[in-house]
Design a protein around this motif. Structure first.
Motif, PDB file in Angstrom:
ATOM      1  N   ALA A 140       0.834  -1.207   0.000  1.00 18.19           N
ATOM      2  CA  ALA A 140       0.000   0.000   0.000  1.00 18.19           C
ATOM      3  C   ALA A 140       0.864   1.251   0.000  1.00 18.19           C
ATOM      4  O   ALA A 140       0.620   2.206  -0.759  1.00 18.19           O
ATOM      5  N   ALA A 141       1.912   1.259   0.842  1.00 18.68           N
ATOM      6  CA  ALA A 141       2.804   2.418   0.890  1.00 18.68           C
ATOM      7  C   ALA A 141       3.593   2.560  -0.394  1.00 18.68           C
ATOM      8  O   ALA A 141       3.875   3.683  -0.844  1.00 18.68           O
ATOM      9  N   VAL A 142       3.962   1.424  -1.024  1.00 14.63           N
ATOM     10  CA  VAL A 142       4.711   1.486  -2.296  1.00 14.63           C
ATOM     11  C   VAL A 142       3.848   2.132  -3.384  1.00 14.63           C
ATOM     12  O   VAL A 142       4.300   3.016  -4.127  1.00 14.63           O
ATOM     13  N   TYR A 143       2.605   1.712  -3.478  1.00 14.82           N
ATOM     14  CA  TYR A 143       1.718   2.293  -4.491  1.00 14.82           C
ATOM     15  C   TYR A 143       1.495   3.785  -4.235  1.00 14.82           C
ATOM     16  O   TYR A 143       1.401   4.585  -5.156  1.00 14.82           O
ATOM     17  N   ARG A 144       1.417   4.158  -2.937  1.00 16.30           N
ATOM     18  CA  ARG A 144       1.250   5.580  -2.616  1.00 16.30           C
ATOM     19  C   ARG A 144       2.474   6.380  -3.026  1.00 16.30           C
ATOM     20  O   ARG A 144       2.368   7.511  -3.503  1.00 16.30           O
ATOM     21  N   SER A 145       3.652   5.819  -2.831  1.00 16.92           N
ATOM     22  CA  SER A 145       4.860   6.544  -3.229  1.00 16.92           C
ATOM     23  C   SER A 145       4.905   6.741  -4.743  1.00 16.92           C
ATOM     24  O   SER A 145       5.339   7.793  -5.224  1.00 16.92           O
ATOM     25  N   ALA A 151       8.787  10.333  -1.523  1.00 20.34           N
ATOM     26  CA  ALA A 151       9.067   9.383  -0.459  1.00 20.34           C
ATOM     27  C   ALA A 151       7.838   9.177   0.403  1.00 20.34           C
ATOM     28  O   ALA A 151       7.132  10.134   0.735  1.00 20.34           O
ATOM     29  N   VAL A 152       7.575   7.925   0.786  1.00 15.74           N
ATOM     30  CA  VAL A 152       6.441   7.580   1.660  1.00 15.74           C
ATOM     31  C   VAL A 152       6.943   6.611   2.719  1.00 15.74           C
ATOM     32  O   VAL A 152       7.677   5.662   2.412  1.00 15.74           O
ATOM     33  N   LEU A 153       6.503   6.876   3.973  1.00 16.27           N
ATOM     34  CA  LEU A 153       6.918   6.027   5.090  1.00 16.27           C
ATOM     35  C   LEU A 153       5.914   4.902   5.274  1.00 16.27           C
ATOM     36  O   LEU A 153       4.708   5.130   5.292  1.00 16.27           O
ATOM     37  N   GLY A 165      10.348  -2.121  12.525  1.00 18.84           N
ATOM     38  CA  GLY A 165      10.981  -1.030  11.806  1.00 18.84           C
ATOM     39  C   GLY A 165      10.000  -0.262  10.949  1.00 18.84           C
ATOM     40  O   GLY A 165       8.836  -0.639  10.797  1.00 18.84           O
ATOM     41  N   VAL A 166      10.493   0.836  10.425  1.00 19.19           N
ATOM     42  CA  VAL A 166       9.762   1.629   9.436  1.00 19.19           C
ATOM     43  C   VAL A 166      10.632   1.707   8.186  1.00 19.19           C
ATOM     44  O   VAL A 166      11.866   1.688   8.271  1.00 19.19           O
ATOM     45  N   VAL A 167       9.974   1.773   7.047  1.00 18.30           N
ATOM     46  CA  VAL A 167      10.691   1.793   5.770  1.00 18.30           C
ATOM     47  C   VAL A 167      10.239   3.009   4.981  1.00 18.30           C
ATOM     48  O   VAL A 167       9.024   3.234   4.829  1.00 18.30           O
ATOM     49  N   CYS A 168      11.202   3.772   4.482  1.00 15.89           N
ATOM     50  CA  CYS A 168      10.893   4.910   3.625  1.00 15.89           C
ATOM     51  C   CYS A 168      11.353   4.586   2.210  1.00 15.89           C
ATOM     52  O   CYS A 168      12.525   4.238   1.990  1.00 15.89           O
ATOM     53  N   ARG A 169      10.429   4.670   1.261  1.00 23.54           N
ATOM     54  CA  ARG A 169      10.743   4.307  -0.120  1.00 23.54           C
ATOM     55  C   ARG A 169      10.531   5.492  -1.045  1.00 23.54           C
ATOM     56  O   ARG A 169       9.591   6.265  -0.883  1.00 23.54           O
ATOM     57  N   MET A 170      11.412   5.545  -2.040  1.00 16.68           N
ATOM     58  CA  MET A 170      11.380   6.634  -3.012  1.00 16.68           C
ATOM     59  C   MET A 170      11.376   6.042  -4.412  1.00 16.68           C
ATOM     60  O   MET A 170      12.266   5.283  -4.773  1.00 16.68           O
ATOM     61  N   PHE A 242       4.766  15.139  11.141  1.00 18.04           N
ATOM     62  CA  PHE A 242       4.746  15.084   9.681  1.00 18.04           C
ATOM     63  C   PHE A 242       5.885  14.187   9.202  1.00 18.04           C
ATOM     64  O   PHE A 242       7.058  14.522   9.318  1.00 18.04           O
ATOM     65  N   VAL A 243       5.488  13.017   8.709  1.00 18.41           N
ATOM     66  CA  VAL A 243       6.436  12.014   8.234  1.00 18.41           C
ATOM     67  C   VAL A 243       6.338  11.944   6.712  1.00 18.41           C
ATOM     68  O   VAL A 243       5.382  12.454   6.120  1.00 18.41           O
ATOM     69  N   PRO A 244       7.310  11.350   6.048  1.00 14.47           N
ATOM     70  CA  PRO A 244       7.264  11.272   4.580  1.00 14.47           C
ATOM     71  C   PRO A 244       5.963  10.652   4.073  1.00 14.47           C
ATOM     72  O   PRO A 244       5.588   9.555   4.480  1.00 14.47           O
ATOM     73  N   GLY A 245       5.240  11.393   3.255  1.00 16.03           N
ATOM     74  CA  GLY A 245       4.011  10.890   2.650  1.00 16.03           C
ATOM     75  C   GLY A 245       2.769  11.051   3.493  1.00 16.03           C
ATOM     76  O   GLY A 245       1.687  10.630   3.076  1.00 16.03           O
ATOM     77  N   GLY A 246       2.859  11.661   4.675  1.00 18.85           N
ATOM     78  CA  GLY A 246       1.671  11.806   5.514  1.00 18.85           C
ATOM     79  C   GLY A 246       2.026  12.257   6.914  1.00 18.85           C
ATOM     80  O   GLY A 246       2.903  13.101   7.102  1.00 18.85           O
ATOM     81  N   SER A 247       1.361  11.648   7.897  1.00 17.47           N
ATOM     82  CA  SER A 247       1.597  12.083   9.271  1.00 17.47           C
ATOM     83  C   SER A 247       1.245  10.981  10.254  1.00 17.47           C
ATOM     84  O   SER A 247       0.543  10.020   9.921  1.00 17.47           O
ATOM     85  N   TRP A 248       1.757  11.136  11.471  1.00 14.87           N
ATOM     86  CA  TRP A 248       1.333  10.373  12.634  1.00 14.87           C
ATOM     87  C   TRP A 248       0.641  11.340  13.593  1.00 14.87           C
ATOM     88  O   TRP A 248       0.815  12.549  13.486  1.00 14.87           O
TER      89      TRP A 248
END
Length: 464
Positions: A140-145, A151-153, A165-170, A242-248
């Motif tokens: 889901a995060a990959v498609y959003r990126s 970049a999306v977390l 862990g958390v993964v940030c992809r670009m 504010f994290v990459p691609g959105g927020s917590w």
């Protein structure tokens, strides 16, 4: 009959208990408002302190995440320039990028979104060959990126190589034959506990309960992934990250709850309640004493009937009303017969009992709107506010019935029965007189005729 008040809220001053209750209710309400304001002020101060602590943590967390994003963006730029990257080139660059980021678990390249190169490889062998577009935790995060082209977390989630862990992809676009094509993605994996510790979560959790929601950078509507959401109250401080691609969304509250006194224990609430209680008691006492003094001035202390002063005042009111509206009324002048021998034979206490009994019988014989007053000694007056008083037969029957009631035996001290009679004179407005003095004179003269002639004991004044 009650006089009509001429002053605004005059009726309120006649009811000490009601007035005191109104003051008490109003005072409690104002005390509650003052206490609530102080409560809200104290709550706001505590929230501001928590807001400052959480904001400092958020700033550190955002800085570390943005730094990690900057690393993979630099790697993506290098990849675009080279148009391709050998495993050796990737390892060299990844090693240099990894030296300054304690939370970093690995950096990877995923051409066609299938992980091909990972640094360091040791401990991350399970990641090689992972198809990011098919992985249920990450797709889901990959498609959003790809959709955002940024970049999306993703995460936090359980990593294949162990731990959370958390993964940030670009996503990476490379020109091939002059046409931009989606090459794949570069990724950085961060150890979630280390990331949070580096941002200062341990210091924050010493005094605060913390919960975080927004898994995969989905914000307030996302899933909880840290802390106990059930323990968080509506008063908790909420701060977005504010994290990459959105927020917590971080929610924080004191471990022991907000230490705020309820409104009735605040200084404003206590002072307000004390002032209210004192004001209500003082008002009640003042109005009660005033009412008692007025009652003593207007009422006979023995029978508690209105006295001569009050009876004449009510008679003036009726006369003024009659001049305006023409509505008739009648005056009954009553004198007891045989009262003096009772005082002589049985004493003044027995005489007082007789007067009180006569007063009760008169009150029971008239309607609620009529007035019964003691004019002095054994003389009474009754003001009949009834349109039928214009009929003399009606007046005669009314007065005769009243005389019969008063003539019933009365038991006094030691069981003695005594008897009193009554002579009654009747004068009606306006048929017999239209002025107060004239009405009283006509009624008294009719009463004296009844006493002298001793026939029926009731006489009606002569018409003017």
């Amino acid at each position: 009959m009650k006089r009509l008040p001429l002053r605004p809220l005059f009726w309120l001053t006649q009811r000490p208990m009601l007035t005191a209750a109104i003051i008490l209710i109003a005072g409690v309400f104002l005390s509650w408002r003052a206490g609530e304001l102080e409560y809200q002020h104290d709550l706001s101060q505590q929230k501001n302190e928590i807001q400052t602590q959480v904001s400092n943590f958020r700033a550190q967390l955002e800085t570390k995440l943005n730094y990690s994003v900057a690393l993979i963006k630099g790697l993506a730029v290098d990849l675009v320039i080279r148009e391709e990257m050998t495993p050796e080139q990737f390892a060299s660059i990844a090693k240099e990028l990894s030296s300054t980021n304690p939370a970093q678990r690995n950096i990877s390249l995923a051409p066609h979104f299938i992980v091909r190169d990972v640094y360091p490889l040791a401990g991350n062998e399970n990641v090689v060959g992972l198809n990011l577009l098919l992985d249920p935790e990450q797709k889901a995060a990959v498609y959003r990126s790809i959709q955002l082209d940024d970049a999306v977390l993703a995460g936090p989630f359980r990593l294949d190589q162990g731990g959370n862990g958390v993964v940030c992809r670009m996503p990476v676009w490379i020109k091939q034959e002059g046409v931009p094509r989606l090459w794949g993605a570069v990724s950085i994996t961060l150890d979630f506990p280390t990331l949070m510790e580096e941002a200062g979560l341990a210091r924050l959790e010493q005094d605060l309960d913390i919960s975080i929601r927004g898994r995969d950078a989905t914000g307030p509507a996302g899933q909880f992934f840290f802390g106990d959401e059930k323990s968080i109250s509506k008063d908790a401080v909420r701060v977005p990250v504010f994290v990459p691609g959105g927020s917590w969304l971080i929610s924080a509250q004191p471990k022991r709850g907000f230490e705020i006194e309820p409104w009735w224990q605040t200084s404003a609430g206590i002072i307000g309640l004390l002032v209210t209680l004192f004001s209500a008691l003082a008002t009640y006492r003042i109005l009660f004493d005033r009412s008692r003094i007025r009652h003593l001035a207007d009422h006979d202390p023995l029978t508690q009937l209105p006295n001569r002063r009050q009876a004449l005042s009510d008679l003036y009111d009726l006369t003024h009303r009659g001049k305006r509206s023409g509505q008739p009324f009648a005056v009954l002048s009553i004198d007891l017969d045989g009262f003096k021998p009772i005082n002589d034979e049985h004493g003044h206490d027995a005489g007082d009992e007789v007067l009180k009994t006569i007063a009760k019988r008169l009150l029971a014989a008239v309607r609620a709107g009529d007035t019964v007053a003691r004019m002095g000694g054994d003389e009474f007056i009754v003001l009949i506010d009834d349109p039928q008083v214009s009929d003399e037969n009606h007046l005669l029957i009314y007065a005769s019935r009243m005389r019969d009631i008063l003539s019933q035996p009365i038991q006094v001290q030691q069981g003695h029965l005594v008897y009193v009679g009554a002579s009654i004179g009747v004068a009606a407005y306006p048929s017999h007189a239209d002025k107060v003095d004239d009405l009283m004179r006509e009624a008294d003269q009719a009463m004296y005729r009844a006493k002298r002639e001793k026939n029926s004991g009731v006489e009606i004044a002569q018409a003017v």
